[in-house]
Design a protein around this motif. Structure first.
Motif, mmCIF file in Angstrom:
data_model
loop_
_atom_site.group_PDB
_atom_site.id
_atom_site.type_symbol
_atom_site.label_atom_id
_atom_site.label_comp_id
_atom_site.label_asym_id
_atom_site.label_seq_id
_atom_site.Cartn_x
_atom_site.Cartn_y
_atom_site.Cartn_z
ATOM 1 N N GLU A 128 0.884 -0.925 0.245
ATOM 2 C CA GLU A 128 0.239 0.201 -0.157
ATOM 3 C C GLU A 128 1.046 1.183 -0.027
ATOM 4 O OE1 GLU A 128 -3.704 2.499 2.123
ATOM 5 O OE2 GLU A 128 -3.663 0.223 2.681
ATOM 6 N N ASN A 129 1.161 1.599 -1.405
ATOM 7 C CA ASN A 129 2.118 2.822 -1.434
ATOM 8 C C ASN A 129 1.247 4.617 -0.243
ATOM 9 O OD1 ASN A 129 4.034 4.551 -2.504
ATOM 10 N ND2 ASN A 129 4.184 3.412 -4.478
ATOM 11 N N VAL A 130 2.294 5.387 -0.310
ATOM 12 C CA VAL A 130 1.694 6.482 0.002
ATOM 13 C C VAL A 130 0.666 6.891 -0.864
ATOM 14 C CG1 VAL A 130 2.604 9.150 1.200
ATOM 15 C CG2 VAL A 130 4.137 7.005 1.375
ATOM 16 N N GLY A 131 -0.430 7.932 0.059
ATOM 17 C CA GLY A 131 -1.212 8.588 -1.329
ATOM 18 C C GLY A 131 -0.914 9.378 -1.335
ATOM 19 N N ASN A 132 -0.778 9.363 -2.714
ATOM 20 C CA ASN A 132 -0.055 10.260 -3.976
ATOM 21 C C ASN A 132 -0.206 9.613 -5.689
ATOM 22 O OD1 ASN A 132 1.328 11.952 -4.844
ATOM 23 N ND2 ASN A 132 3.155 11.542 -3.662
ATOM 24 N N LEU A 133 -1.049 10.478 -6.664
ATOM 25 C CA LEU A 133 -0.731 10.283 -7.512
ATOM 26 C C LEU A 133 0.546 10.729 -8.934
ATOM 27 C CD1 LEU A 133 -4.780 10.349 -8.267
ATOM 28 C CD2 LEU A 133 -3.200 8.696 -8.214
ATOM 29 N N VAL A 134 0.829 10.902 -8.121
ATOM 30 C CA VAL A 134 2.263 11.468 -8.914
ATOM 31 C C VAL A 134 2.947 10.853 -8.871
ATOM 32 C CG1 VAL A 134 3.474 13.664 -9.908
ATOM 33 C CG2 VAL A 134 1.694 14.301 -8.586
ATOM 34 N N CYS A 135 3.750 11.125 -8.178
ATOM 35 C CA CYS A 135 5.260 10.294 -8.080
ATOM 36 C C CYS A 135 4.964 8.793 -7.858
ATOM 37 C CB CYS A 135 6.140 10.317 -7.024
ATOM 38 S SG CYS A 135 6.790 12.521 -7.747
#
Length: 305
Positions: A204-211
């Motif tokens: 579960e990645n950090v909440g972020n749609l960029v990096c």
């Protein structure tokens, strides 16, 4: 430091193994990793490392198999970087960071493949429902499909504690001010998690749609979760993430009667940026559509065996 987004990587990353997990390993342990590669864990066969500043330190390894973290220290500085820094030459940091990350990602991928483990990189905006989706998935499939979790957040153990309550093994990675996980963080997480052969690892990645779209972790696929509360134009606003993802889970569809959300337009936008993307409509809260997600998981797990 991530030069793509400017997040500050000077704060140490911590890897925490939750206490009282299945296959007991004792109390919760925090492993703090800064960019000087200072390690709080011990290994059994000693060897020395010499850094660019001439400093040497010993490590001892107790693992009897190669693991993805083994190569991370060797990537601290390559000769071109050392030469460039010594002579004050400008170098392209973004390219160097992504190249190092890709090498470690490939090592992670090989490590996972050698153990027939399916690893998925779950990405989304904050609040899209990744953790709720994981909780329901583990509770519904835990008896038939072994699932473990690497949780990524800037701070707190909150999500890891929620996952631990389901009975699954979980490791929490706190990135400090970092806005995404990278392959080195995941390699450390895998070493701590030690997932079983022929199992599934959910990252579960950090909440972020960029990096997170730019940083390969060694996963077999990225799964992007989009909540209907976010607006149907997210795929065209953040095309790199949706282009990098194999599957889009359109979550919280139980709320559609209460929202102004054009479902068909959202799907069209997603396929405009990625014609090959699979799309499943689910509600992690009510369970609607989750069987299709479980079928997808089982199918991809079988391909890894």
């Amino acid at each position: 430091m991530c030069t793509t987004c400017g997040c500050n990587g000077t704060q140490a990353v911590t890897v925490t193994e939750m206490e009282g997990q299945a296959g007991e390993r004792g109390e919760a342990r925090d492993h703090v990793h800064g960019h000087e590669h200072t390690h709080s864990h011990e290994h059994s066969h000693p060897h020395d490392h010499e850094h660019a500043d001439g400093h040497t330190h010993d490590h001892e390894h107790d693992h009897d198999y190669p693991h993805p973290h083994a190569a991370s220290e060797a990537l601290a500085l390559n000769p071109a970087e050392t030469h460039a820094r010594a002579h004050g030459t400008s170098i392209t940091l973004e390219q160097d960071i992504l190249a190092k990350n890709q090498l470690l990602a490939e090592r992670n991928r090989g490590w996972l493949a050698g153990r027939s483990i399916l690893a998925l990189n779950l990405v989304s905006s904050p609040g899209a429902g990744k953790t709720t989706l994981l909780e329901r998935t583990i509770r519904d499939l835990g008896e038939t499909l072994p699932l473990t979790v690497i949780e990524g957040d800037q701070a707190t153990l909150n999500d890891a504690q929620r996952i631990r309550a389901t009975g699954a093994r979980v490791v929490q990675i706190n990135t400090g001010t970092g806005c995404h996980l990278d392959a080195e963080m995941v390699s450390r997480g895998l070493t701590q998690l030690d997932p079983a052969l022929r199992s599934v690892v959910m990252i579960e990645n950090v909440g972020n749609l960029v990096c997170p779209a730019l940083f390969d972790l060694g996963e077999q696929a990225k799964v992007v979760i989009l909540s209907v509360t976010e607006g149907e134009d997210k795929p065209v606003k953040y095309p790199h993430m949706f282009r990098a993802s194999s599957l889009m889970l359109l979550n919280k569809i139980d709320l559609l009667p209460h929202l102004r959300f054009e479902l068909a337009r959202c799907i069209e936008y997603a396929r405009r940026v990625n014609p090959a993307i699979e799309i499943l409509q689910v509600s992690a809260q009510t369970g609607e559509g989750m069987d299709a997600w479980y079928d997808w998981l089982r199918s991809h797990s079988e391909t890894c065996r």
